[in-house]
Design a protein around this motif. Structure first.
Motif, PDB file in Angstrom:
ATOM      1  N   TYR A 268       0.888  -1.259  -0.133  1.00  0.00           N
ATOM      2  CA  TYR A 268      -0.019  -0.040   0.175  1.00  0.00           C
ATOM      3  C   TYR A 268       0.995   1.271   0.039  1.00  0.00           C
ATOM      4  CZ  TYR A 268      -3.558   3.216   1.258  1.00  0.00           C
ATOM      5  OH  TYR A 268      -4.408   4.327   1.367  1.00  0.00           O
ATOM      6  N   GLN A 269       0.604   2.209  -1.020  1.00  0.00           N
ATOM      7  CA  GLN A 269       1.592   3.580  -1.147  1.00  0.00           C
ATOM      8  C   GLN A 269       0.805   4.581  -1.101  1.00  0.00           C
ATOM      9  OE1 GLN A 269       4.743   3.303  -1.333  1.00  0.00           O
ATOM     10  NE2 GLN A 269       4.664   0.863  -1.207  1.00  0.00           N
ATOM     11  N   GLU A 270      -0.625   4.577  -0.795  1.00  0.00           N
ATOM     12  CA  GLU A 270      -1.582   5.886  -0.728  1.00  0.00           C
ATOM     13  C   GLU A 270      -1.389   6.402   0.719  1.00  0.00           C
ATOM     14  OE1 GLU A 270      -2.722   6.748  -3.637  1.00  0.00           O
ATOM     15  OE2 GLU A 270      -1.828   5.039  -4.598  1.00  0.00           O
ATOM     16  N   PRO A 271      -1.883   7.816   0.901  1.00  0.00           N
ATOM     17  CA  PRO A 271      -1.901   8.400   1.887  1.00  0.00           C
ATOM     18  C   PRO A 271      -2.575   7.579   2.939  1.00  0.00           C
ATOM     19  CG  PRO A 271      -2.234   9.757   0.208  1.00  0.00           C
ATOM     20  CD  PRO A 271      -2.395   8.434  -0.385  1.00  0.00           C
ATOM     21  N   ASN A 272      -2.286   7.540   4.201  1.00  0.00           N
ATOM     22  CA  ASN A 272      -3.113   7.082   5.332  1.00  0.00           C
ATOM     23  C   ASN A 272      -2.893   7.846   6.692  1.00  0.00           C
ATOM     24  OD1 ASN A 272      -4.484   4.738   6.205  1.00  0.00           O
ATOM     25  ND2 ASN A 272      -2.961   4.632   7.555  1.00  0.00           N
ATOM     26  N   ALA A 273      -3.662   7.895   7.445  1.00  0.00           N
ATOM     27  CA  ALA A 273      -3.356   8.577   8.948  1.00  0.00           C
ATOM     28  C   ALA A 273      -4.158   7.338  10.006  1.00  0.00           C
ATOM     29  CB  ALA A 273      -3.912  10.030   8.919  1.00  0.00           C
ATOM     30  N   CYS A 274      -3.707   7.060  10.466  1.00  0.00           N
ATOM     31  CA  CYS A 274      -4.032   6.068  11.801  1.00  0.00           C
ATOM     32  C   CYS A 274      -4.752   7.061  12.604  1.00  0.00           C
ATOM     33  CB  CYS A 274      -3.011   5.368  12.602  1.00  0.00           C
ATOM     34  SG  CYS A 274      -2.272   3.926  11.660  1.00  0.00           S
ATOM     35  N   ALA A 275      -5.765   6.345  13.574  1.00  0.00           N
ATOM     36  CA  ALA A 275      -6.785   7.161  14.273  1.00  0.00           C
ATOM     37  C   ALA A 275      -6.595   6.445  15.844  1.00  0.00           C
ATOM     38  CB  ALA A 275      -8.109   7.523  13.640  1.00  0.00           C
ATOM     39  N   ASP A 276      -7.516   5.435  15.760  1.00  0.00           N
ATOM     40  CA  ASP A 276      -8.010   4.709  17.153  1.00  0.00           C
ATOM     41  C   ASP A 276      -7.417   3.453  17.328  1.00  0.00           C
ATOM     42  OD1 ASP A 276      -9.226   5.144  19.610  1.00  0.00           O
ATOM     43  OD2 ASP A 276     -11.063   4.444  18.811  1.00  0.00           O
ATOM     44  N   ILE A 277      -7.493   2.994  18.758  1.00  0.00           N
ATOM     45  CA  ILE A 277      -6.777   1.826  19.082  1.00  0.00           C
ATOM     46  C   ILE A 277      -7.569   1.263  20.379  1.00  0.00           C
ATOM     47  CG2 ILE A 277      -4.942   2.855  20.403  1.00  0.00           C
ATOM     48  CD1 ILE A 277      -2.980   0.669  19.646  1.00  0.00           C
ATOM     49  N   HIS A 278      -7.745  -0.158  20.336  1.00  0.00           N
ATOM     50  CA  HIS A 278      -8.590  -0.758  21.281  1.00  0.00           C
ATOM     51  C   HIS A 278      -7.996  -2.175  21.581  1.00  0.00           C
ATOM     52  CE1 HIS A 278     -11.410   2.471  22.169  1.00  0.00           C
ATOM     53  NE2 HIS A 278     -11.544   2.439  20.969  1.00  0.00           N
ATOM     54  N   ILE A 279      -8.404  -2.619  22.658  1.00  0.00           N
ATOM     55  CA  ILE A 279      -7.800  -4.151  22.966  1.00  0.00           C
ATOM     56  C   ILE A 279      -9.038  -5.195  23.317  1.00  0.00           C
ATOM     57  CG2 ILE A 279      -7.361  -3.516  25.327  1.00  0.00           C
ATOM     58  CD1 ILE A 279      -4.825  -5.417  25.093  1.00  0.00           C
ATOM     59  N   SER A 280      -8.704  -6.346  22.997  1.00  0.00           N
ATOM     60  CA  SER A 280      -9.868  -7.298  23.364  1.00  0.00           C
ATOM     61  C   SER A 280     -10.137  -7.292  25.194  1.00  0.00           C
ATOM     62  CB  SER A 280     -10.004  -8.453  23.024  1.00  0.00           C
ATOM     63  OG  SER A 280      -8.611  -9.011  23.486  1.00  0.00           O
ATOM     64  N   ASN A 281     -11.498  -7.559  25.576  1.00  0.00           N
ATOM     65  CA  ASN A 281     -11.273  -7.939  26.975  1.00  0.00           C
ATOM     66  C   ASN A 281     -10.469  -8.753  28.010  1.00  0.00           C
ATOM     67  OD1 ASN A 281     -13.383  -5.926  27.079  1.00  0.00           O
ATOM     68  ND2 ASN A 281     -15.037  -7.491  26.942  1.00  0.00           N
ATOM     69  N   ASN A 282      -9.983  -9.781  26.926  1.00  0.00           N
ATOM     70  CA  ASN A 282      -9.213 -10.677  27.616  1.00  0.00           C
ATOM     71  C   ASN A 282      -7.587 -10.394  27.182  1.00  0.00           C
ATOM     72  OD1 ASN A 282      -8.695 -11.327  24.735  1.00  0.00           O
ATOM     73  ND2 ASN A 282      -9.967 -13.360  24.921  1.00  0.00           N
ATOM     74  N   GLY A 283      -7.386  -9.087  26.569  1.00  0.00           N
ATOM     75  CA  GLY A 283      -6.094  -8.852  26.240  1.00  0.00           C
ATOM     76  C   GLY A 283      -5.265  -9.611  25.450  1.00  0.00           C
ATOM     77  N   ARG A 284      -6.155 -10.299  24.298  1.00  0.00           N
ATOM     78  CA  ARG A 284      -5.269 -11.317  23.649  1.00  0.00           C
ATOM     79  C   ARG A 284      -5.143 -10.665  22.015  1.00  0.00           C
ATOM     80  NH1 ARG A 284      -8.445 -16.493  22.966  1.00  0.00           N
ATOM     81  NH2 ARG A 284      -6.908 -16.939  21.448  1.00  0.00           N
ATOM     82  N   PHE A 285      -6.253  -9.673  21.832  1.00  0.00           N
ATOM     83  CA  PHE A 285      -6.200  -9.117  20.375  1.00  0.00           C
ATOM     84  C   PHE A 285      -6.246  -7.591  20.518  1.00  0.00           C
ATOM     85  CE2 PHE A 285      -8.487 -13.215  20.193  1.00  0.00           C
ATOM     86  CZ  PHE A 285      -7.639 -13.861  19.373  1.00  0.00           C
ATOM     87  N   LEU A 286      -5.638  -6.909  19.459  1.00  0.00           N
ATOM     88  CA  LEU A 286      -5.299  -5.607  19.327  1.00  0.00           C
ATOM     89  C   LEU A 286      -5.808  -5.182  18.108  1.00  0.00           C
ATOM     90  CD1 LEU A 286      -4.127  -3.100  20.975  1.00  0.00           C
ATOM     91  CD2 LEU A 286      -2.305  -3.271  19.163  1.00  0.00           C
ATOM     92  N   TYR A 287      -6.654  -4.030  17.913  1.00  0.00           N
ATOM     93  CA  TYR A 287      -7.601  -3.441  16.980  1.00  0.00           C
ATOM     94  C   TYR A 287      -6.963  -2.003  16.616  1.00  0.00           C
ATOM     95  CZ  TYR A 287      -9.984  -7.504  17.556  1.00  0.00           C
ATOM     96  OH  TYR A 287     -10.703  -8.833  17.816  1.00  0.00           O
ATOM     97  N   ALA A 288      -6.499  -1.711  15.342  1.00  0.00           N
ATOM     98  CA  ALA A 288      -6.029  -0.268  14.987  1.00  0.00           C
ATOM     99  C   ALA A 288      -6.747   0.106  13.598  1.00  0.00           C
ATOM    100  CB  ALA A 288      -4.566  -0.255  14.919  1.00  0.00           C
ATOM    101  N   SER A 289      -7.225   1.611  13.955  1.00  0.00           N
ATOM    102  CA  SER A 289      -7.803   1.801  12.478  1.00  0.00           C
ATOM    103  C   SER A 289      -7.154   2.805  11.558  1.00  0.00           C
ATOM    104  CB  SER A 289      -9.097   2.883  12.784  1.00  0.00           C
ATOM    105  OG  SER A 289      -8.735   3.762  13.282  1.00  0.00           O
ATOM    106  N   ASN A 290      -7.317   2.548  10.401  1.00  0.00           N
ATOM    107  CA  ASN A 290      -6.468   3.168   9.189  1.00  0.00           C
ATOM    108  C   ASN A 290      -7.509   4.273   8.469  1.00  0.00           C
ATOM    109  OD1 ASN A 290      -3.841   2.135   9.366  1.00  0.00           O
ATOM    110  ND2 ASN A 290      -4.733   0.215   8.773  1.00  0.00           N
ATOM    111  N   ARG A 291      -7.364   5.297   8.418  1.00  0.00           N
ATOM    112  CA  ARG A 291      -8.044   6.394   7.482  1.00  0.00           C
ATOM    113  C   ARG A 291      -7.130   6.649   6.463  1.00  0.00           C
ATOM    114  NH1 ARG A 291      -8.497  11.371  11.811  1.00  0.00           N
ATOM    115  NH2 ARG A 291      -6.403  10.786  11.812  1.00  0.00           N
ATOM    116  N   GLY A 292      -7.927   6.491   5.194  1.00  0.00           N
ATOM    117  CA  GLY A 292      -7.101   6.222   3.975  1.00  0.00           C
ATOM    118  C   GLY A 292      -7.337   5.222   3.250  1.00  0.00           C
TER     119      GLY A 292
END
Length: 382
Positions: free
Chosen positions: A279-303
């Motif tokens: 991926y070579q286009e513009p992007n700006a990350c925004a938000d981040i959250h974690i699962s209740n059990n601490g096993r998985f991480l989620y992050a958002s990409n704008r762009g």
């Protein structure tokens, strides 16, 4: 012949009586789950909507299907970009991204169908973009993106802001075009209430402020130096371990680190990209959250308009599992449902909120097909 006839009539009457008694039970069994589904949960939405539409909305969320319905305009406010809900559910605080910026406090009416603004105080800067409250809810902090500083307000026993704020201006810059000056983007209180962390995108630093017995901030230390040009935006703590995860808006990366509870200092563990290699286009990350059990991480990409999904090892190392399209444009904010079964995304530019089912075993996301239109959603809070 009479006796058998009377006996037969008795049996028929008995069947009818029992049948009538069973009817209400069957109706109750059928209506029970439907009633639960109808009640569900309430979702608050902060927006950048304009004109008569500006302000905060409330939606019904079906915890069984993930459906969003019944959009209600519950408060009028100018750019309430981030929300905090009090633990008792009675108060809502918003950071307002105006110039000058401000912080508002709202209280629900008796039916919880409308929010009345009970206080509005200056954020002592421009473009307030984040508001947080201490674990014991006696302090409120806000970050000013445009002017690059933070403000701290004491809260009284009723949750009202006391008009004696402490304001601190950040100084510095970074190598990226968007780092011409300090840009405070997030404030988070430590889980033990000893520190306030300020995430500054403009100077590539997480600043650690000790909180003294007089509820004031002491001299800041650099809790973590990010790589030049990272542009840190938000952070989230692990639910059970002394670990923290940071999303970098400008370098499209996430960082994991350990937390020293006594000093408030972070130590790097790992850093991973949020984007596909090609991926070579513009992007700006925004938000981040974690699962209740601490096993998985989620992050958002704008762009790229996606959610990056990671597994978290026991040591805090991250493994990118997948990158899921958000079914919208510009995912500024997202949240996990309290039970962790759904992930909801606020897509600012496409004016919609989309709902994904979360696989509890793998952490992967699946679009439910459920979405709702709302003007410029930028913050979601259950």
């Amino acid at each position: 012949m009479k006796r058998p006839s009377n006996y037969l009539m008795f049996i028929i009457l008995l069947v009818l009586v029992v049948g009538c008694k069973d009817q209400p039970k069957k109706a109750n069994l059928a209506s029970g789950p439907q009633q639960i589904q109808k009640e569900g949960l309430k979702l608050l939405v902060g927006t950048f909507a304009e004109g008569n539409d500006q302000g905060i909305y409330q939606l019904d969320f079906n915890t069984e299907t993930g459906e969003l319905t019944n959009s209600q305009h519950v408060a009028k406010e100018n750019k309430p970009g981030y929300l905090y809900l009090s633990k008792d559910g009675e108060r809502v605080y918003s950071s307002n991204g105006t110039k000058p910026g401000s912080v508002s406090a709202f209280k629900w009416n008796k039916n919880k169908t409308a929010l009345a603004r009970v206080a509005n105080h200056p954020s002592k800067g421009d473009g307030a973009c984040y508001v947080g409250v201490s674990p014991d809810e006696n302090l409120l902090a806000a970050a000013n993106y445009s002017s690059g500083g933070i403000v701290l307000y004491p809260l009284d026993e009723k949750g009202d802001m006391v008009d004696a704020p402490q304001e601190i201006q950040h100084l510095g810059s970074g190598p990226h075009l968007n780092q011409n000056s300090a840009h405070a983007h997030c404030v988070q209180f430590s889980q033990n209430g000893k520190f306030l962390y300020a995430v500054d995108l403009g100077i590539d630093q997480i600043l650690t402020y000790p909180i003294n017995s007089e509820r004031k901030l002491g001299k800041a230390e650099v809790g973590l130096h990010m790589d030049p040009g990272d542009g840190p935006r938000h952070l989230i703590f692990h639910p059970t371990e002394n670990k923290v995860f940071i999303i970098n808006e400008l370098s499209s990366t996430v960082v994991s680190a350990t937390v020293d509870e006594e000093t408030g200092i972070f130590t790097n563990i790992d850093k991973k990209s949020t984007l596909p290699d090609d991926y070579q286009e513009p992007n700006a990350c925004a938000d981040i959250h974690i699962s209740n059990n601490g096993r998985f991480l989620y992050a958002s990409n704008r762009g790229h308009n996606s959610i990056a999904v990671y597994s978290i090892s026991d040591s805090g190392d991250l493994k990118l599992l997948t990158i899921e399209p958000v079914q919208g444009d510009w995912p500024r904010n997202f949240t996990l449902s309290p039970d962790g079964k759904f992930l909801l995304v606020a897509n600012q530019k496409s004016n919609n909120i989309t709902v994904f089912k979360v696989d509890g075993q793998t952490g992967l996301l699946e679009f439910t097909g459920n979405e709702i239109s709302i003007s410029q959603p930028v913050c979601l809070k259950f």
